[in-house]
Enzyme design. Sequence first.
Site, PDB file in Angstrom:
ATOM      1  N   GLU A   1       0.704  -1.252   0.047  1.00 54.06           N
ATOM      2  CA  GLU A   1      -0.110   0.086   0.151  1.00 54.06           C
ATOM      3  C   GLU A   1       1.001   1.330   0.015  1.00 54.06           C
ATOM      4  O   GLU A   1       0.341   2.214  -0.441  1.00 54.06           O
ATOM      5  CB  GLU A   1      -0.923   0.059   1.210  1.00 54.06           C
ATOM      6  CG  GLU A   1      -1.720   1.216   1.343  1.00 54.06           C
ATOM      7  CD  GLU A   1      -2.986   1.106   2.231  1.00 54.06           C
ATOM      8  OE1 GLU A   1      -3.514   2.233   2.532  1.00 54.06           O
ATOM      9  OE2 GLU A   1      -3.403   0.209   2.833  1.00 54.06           O
TER      10      GLU A   1
ATOM     11  N   ARG B   1       3.580   1.653  -1.647  1.00 57.00           N
ATOM     12  CA  ARG B   1       4.358   2.019  -2.974  1.00 57.00           C
ATOM     13  C   ARG B   1       2.866   2.422  -3.733  1.00 57.00           C
ATOM     14  O   ARG B   1       3.026   3.334  -4.737  1.00 57.00           O
ATOM     15  CB  ARG B   1       4.597   0.432  -3.544  1.00 57.00           C
ATOM     16  CG  ARG B   1       5.953   0.204  -3.013  1.00 57.00           C
ATOM     17  CD  ARG B   1       6.365  -1.064  -3.522  1.00 57.00           C
ATOM     18  NE  ARG B   1       5.799  -1.991  -2.562  1.00 57.00           N
ATOM     19  CZ  ARG B   1       5.617  -3.522  -2.612  1.00 57.00           C
ATOM     20  NH1 ARG B   1       5.964  -3.846  -3.911  1.00 57.00           N
ATOM     21  NH2 ARG B   1       5.210  -4.154  -1.568  1.00 57.00           N
TER      22      ARG B   1
END
Length: 281
Positions: A76, A78
């Site tokens: 998440e 990224r």
Amino acid sequence: MADVSVDEIPGAERRQAETTIPIERIAPNPDQPRRSFAPEALQELADSISAKGVIQPLVVRRHPEKAGHYQIVAGERRWRAAQMAKLHELPALVRDFDDTEVLEIAIIENIQRADLTAVDEARGYRQLMDRFGRTQEQMADALGKSRSHIANMLRLLTLPPAVQDHLDAGRLSAGHARALVTAADPASLADEVIAANLTVRQTEDRVRKAKAGQSPRQERGRANGDKDADTRALERDLSTALGLRITIDHKPGGESGTMTISYKHLAQLDDLCRLLSRDVF
């Protein structure tokens, strides 16, 4: 710290080859135990992604409610940073995970990150217990943690919301919080700890001194000495499981005793009655 690999997690063999997915078709996991993402760290990751792209693909599953969409299993941070970097698509591995596996992976990924708050970690453990019936022993085995670590982290959830907020914000450490769990007024003592910048050991001393100043009634049950370690551990485990304060007074050398369940408001009493009625009737 890089995101943890999920290749060793049960079910990871049920996967497909890497693909590219439009970023607007990717959604975060609503049961993600992590609640806070440091803006500075996200900006650093976004700058890196702008310069070098997303090196490690996200792990996703098909969205359980939206056809053609996907839900994040791992990555998440990224995904959030990629949005800041204005990317239009992301590399991803599509895998078939059920809800239990998704939550376990999210917890494992986050636990292995140095900046996860103690409260977020404890909330993740509580989710596994409440939603999927996992015991502390099962979680310890699956996550590579000791049972005592799991139990100590869960005890943090018995602290008042104000103290948990201090933990989330980094004003208190997990060591401070564990010391405050047994305090009569943890919220007020937490304010003192922060104001005076006390160490964990100093906090433990404050808690002990506060207990020493309790009234005779509060000290009742201690006349025969401190409780043994097994009794204290049982009190902690029951308190964690029920979310209520449990006191056990076992008569030394005997087989009988009393167990007291304390509640702070009627809603807690109602919850306890429903829990007991469910198993009896």
